[in-house]
Motif scaffolding. Structure first.
Motif, PDB file in Angstrom:
ATOM      1  N   ASN A  96       0.925  -1.119  -0.031  1.00 54.79           N
ATOM      2  CA  ASN A  96       0.022   0.045   0.027  1.00 54.79           C
ATOM      3  C   ASN A  96       0.966   1.381  -0.009  1.00 54.79           C
ATOM      4  N   GLU A  97       1.812   1.249   0.797  1.00 54.29           N
ATOM      5  CA  GLU A  97       2.866   2.327   0.834  1.00 54.29           C
ATOM      6  C   GLU A  97       3.560   2.596  -0.474  1.00 54.29           C
ATOM      7  N   ARG A  98       3.910   1.318  -1.258  1.00 55.80           N
ATOM      8  CA  ARG A  98       4.796   1.743  -2.486  1.00 55.80           C
ATOM      9  C   ARG A  98       3.924   1.917  -3.608  1.00 55.80           C
ATOM     10  N   LEU A  99       2.534   1.827  -3.406  1.00 52.95           N
ATOM     11  CA  LEU A  99       1.510   2.395  -4.305  1.00 52.95           C
ATOM     12  C   LEU A  99       1.669   3.763  -4.606  1.00 52.95           C
ATOM     13  N   HIS A 100       2.172   4.327  -3.544  1.00 53.73           N
ATOM     14  CA  HIS A 100       2.189   6.069  -3.494  1.00 53.73           C
ATOM     15  C   HIS A 100       3.133   6.602  -4.467  1.00 53.73           C
ATOM     16  N   ASN A 101       4.119   5.699  -5.160  1.00 53.56           N
ATOM     17  CA  ASN A 101       4.949   5.983  -6.270  1.00 53.56           C
ATOM     18  C   ASN A 101       4.034   6.281  -7.610  1.00 53.56           C
ATOM     19  N   TYR A 102       2.760   5.893  -7.484  1.00 54.22           N
ATOM     20  CA  TYR A 102       1.856   5.855  -8.727  1.00 54.22           C
ATOM     21  C   TYR A 102       0.744   6.740  -8.440  1.00 54.22           C
ATOM     22  N   SER A 103       1.092   7.839  -7.771  1.00 47.48           N
ATOM     23  CA  SER A 103      -0.093   8.350  -7.081  1.00 47.48           C
ATOM     24  C   SER A 103      -0.476   9.497  -8.371  1.00 47.48           C
ATOM     25  N   VAL A 104      -1.820  10.140  -8.343  1.00 53.37           N
ATOM     26  CA  VAL A 104      -2.174  11.026  -9.077  1.00 53.37           C
ATOM     27  C   VAL A 104      -1.135  12.268  -9.226  1.00 53.37           C
ATOM     28  N   GLU A 105      -0.983  12.799  -8.228  1.00 50.95           N
ATOM     29  CA  GLU A 105       0.268  13.805  -8.200  1.00 50.95           C
ATOM     30  C   GLU A 105       1.351  13.714  -9.203  1.00 50.95           C
ATOM     31  N   ARG A 106       2.062  12.334  -8.907  1.00 52.79           N
ATOM     32  CA  ARG A 106       3.098  12.004  -9.635  1.00 52.79           C
ATOM     33  C   ARG A 106       2.948  11.979 -11.159  1.00 52.79           C
ATOM     34  N   PHE A 107       1.597  11.426 -11.439  1.00 57.76           N
ATOM     35  CA  PHE A 107       1.284  11.311 -12.816  1.00 57.76           C
ATOM     36  C   PHE A 107       1.044  12.636 -13.525  1.00 57.76           C
ATOM     37  N   VAL A 108       0.422  13.487 -12.865  1.00 57.52           N
ATOM     38  CA  VAL A 108      -0.006  14.912 -13.113  1.00 57.52           C
ATOM     39  C   VAL A 108       1.570  15.742 -13.497  1.00 57.52           C
ATOM     40  N   GLU A 109       2.570  15.389 -12.582  1.00 55.57           N
ATOM     41  CA  GLU A 109       3.678  16.007 -12.592  1.00 55.57           C
ATOM     42  C   GLU A 109       4.447  15.557 -13.909  1.00 55.57           C
ATOM     43  N   ASN A 110       4.309  14.082 -14.089  1.00 55.40           N
ATOM     44  CA  ASN A 110       4.950  13.415 -15.509  1.00 55.40           C
ATOM     45  C   ASN A 110       4.492  14.026 -16.855  1.00 55.40           C
ATOM     46  N   TYR A 111       3.248  14.350 -16.615  1.00 61.96           N
ATOM     47  CA  TYR A 111       2.507  15.021 -17.782  1.00 61.96           C
ATOM     48  C   TYR A 111       2.508  16.486 -18.244  1.00 61.96           C
ATOM     49  N   SER A 112       2.952  16.963 -16.920  1.00 59.00           N
ATOM     50  CA  SER A 112       2.967  18.353 -17.208  1.00 59.00           C
ATOM     51  C   SER A 112       4.372  18.539 -17.923  1.00 59.00           C
ATOM     52  N   LYS A 113       5.608  17.979 -17.435  1.00 52.88           N
ATOM     53  CA  LYS A 113       6.863  17.901 -18.027  1.00 52.88           C
ATOM     54  C   LYS A 113       6.750  17.561 -19.646  1.00 52.88           C
ATOM     55  N   VAL A 114       5.925  16.598 -19.910  1.00 52.75           N
ATOM     56  CA  VAL A 114       5.469  16.290 -21.243  1.00 52.75           C
ATOM     57  C   VAL A 114       4.980  17.422 -22.417  1.00 52.75           C
ATOM     58  N   LEU A 115       4.078  18.057 -21.583  1.00 56.77           N
ATOM     59  CA  LEU A 115       3.465  19.215 -22.323  1.00 56.77           C
ATOM     60  C   LEU A 115       4.401  20.290 -22.580  1.00 56.77           C
ATOM     61  N   GLU A 116       5.511  20.279 -21.675  1.00 56.70           N
ATOM     62  CA  GLU A 116       6.380  21.368 -22.028  1.00 56.70           C
ATOM     63  C   GLU A 116       7.341  21.129 -23.362  1.00 56.70           C
ATOM     64  N   LYS A 117       7.356  19.792 -23.804  1.00 61.40           N
ATOM     65  CA  LYS A 117       8.260  19.374 -24.763  1.00 61.40           C
ATOM     66  C   LYS A 117       7.898  20.069 -26.051  1.00 61.40           C
TER      67      LYS A 117
END
Length: 353
Positions: free
Chosen positions: A332-353
């Motif tokens: 359950n703790e490890r799943l926090h690596n896959y949180s929505v916050e992390r997801f949004v952060e990753n896609y925000s970087k992508v949109l800057e490309k």
């Protein structure tokens, strides 16, 4: 910063993993941008839940109509009219034809999406063509997939890895020990999931322990085969097969151990769901299972088809109540690596490309 105009193209809005992830992406991007969610096959296989989720998130949904050529013409016109700047495609048909149509319509940046660590040979060739000649980037949902396709000549510079995200992670659960434990597996009835190994594993385990039942949740074209195997291995009295029930999460939450015997995976949604409910996982070491499961920490990773070893590790977990609880909570703790916050952060970087 002005709003970006984004299109997300997917074959259908059905209740599947890729569709859920696409809808999550649409919802998160729509907070600051104008998002158009496009279903290629109109309202075919429509998931009312996904549809409602998109509507609540103020995403504009478009259902394309007509025959194949007409659909693409309609999509081209939509891209032009809405002045779409960025497009995200999901799955092969949309990756290939979608990317061509988007480039023709003048879309500035096209992201294709491969949602598995392996594809059939014909799809692989089509994806290679689209990736190398039309798309600006391809987003993979798993490290193992990105590596596999790069080895097949997919241009490395265009590779992006963004794992699936898991929204609303639940609080850790400390289960009390039960007289009869439940081992559960969830997945489509398809060869990829290797149900024969799962059933052999359970049959082997029954020789040593009888204090458990086996629950299989799924649907698909080898259902009869799965039922035949259950009977053949003498597990009928200890196994329940549930076909696409509408309370999967409740059933999962009340289980004790999760079993996955897949031959290949991307980032497994069903393993993530088990981790969400603090359930330890015994799984084959395929796809990105080794990112989700740290061996001997929140579960065990076993070689494909090794039902003896799978059975041995299920036995460890059945035997030790404390170990099951601890491993489940760590998952359950490890799943926090896959949180929505992390997801949004990753896609925000992508949109800057």
């Amino acid at each position: 910063q002005s709003k970006m105009k984004i299109a997300i193209l997917i074959p259908t809005i059905k209740p599947g993993g890729a569709e859920k992830q696409a809808a999550l992406l649409a919802a998160t991007l729509s907070e600051e941008n104008e998002v158009h969610f496009v279903s290629l096959w109109g309202k075919k296989n429509l998931s009312v839940i996904v549809q409602k989720f998109l509507e609540d998130a103020h995403v504009q949904i478009h259902y394309l109509s007509g025959k194949s050529f007409g659909k693409w013409k309609e999509y081209y016109q939509l891209l032009k009219q809405q002045k779409i700047e960025i497009a995200f495609n999901y799955l092969t048909t949309c990756d290939v034809t979608g990317a061509m149509v988007e480039k023709l319509a003048g879309v500035k940046t096209v992201f294709n999406g491969i949602r598995n660590s392996r594809l059939a040979p014909a799809k692989t060739v089509l994806e290679w063509f689209a990736h190398n000649f039309f798309a600006d980037y391809t987003i993979y949902n798993c490290q193992s997939g990105a590596k596999h396709f790069e080895n097949l000549g997919f241009c490395k510079k265009k590779t992006i890895v963004i794992p699936n995200c898991f929204p609303n992670i639940s609080k850790p659960i400390e289960r009390t020990d039960k007289d009869i434990k439940t081992i559960i597996t969830v997945g489509r009835f398809e060869p990829q999931k290797d149900y024969l190994t799962a059933i052999k594993t359970i049959a082997d385990l029954r020789k040593t322990r009888q204090d458990f039942v086996f629950t299989i949740i799924g649907h698909g074209h080898i259902e009869t085969q799965v039922r035949d195997w259950v009977e053949e291995y003498g597990l009928t009295n200890y196994t329940q097969i549930l076909i696409a029930p509408d309370n999967v999460q409740e059933i999962l939450k009340s289980a004790d151990i999760y079993l996955s015997t897949s031959l290949f995976e991307g980032t497994s949604n069903s393993i993530m769901e088990a981790m969400n409910w603090s359930i330890p996982v015994v799984a084959t070491n395929v796809g990105d299972n080794n990112q989700l499961i740290k061996d001997s920490w929140n579960g065990y990773l076993i070689s494909i088809g090794d039902y003896k070893k799978l059975s041995e590790h299920l036995l460890k977990l059945l035997h030790d109540d404390k170990l099951r609880i601890e491993m489940g909570i760590r998952g359950n703790e490890r799943l926090h690596n896959y949180s929505v916050e992390r997801f949004v952060e990753n896609y925000s970087k992508v949109l800057e490309k």
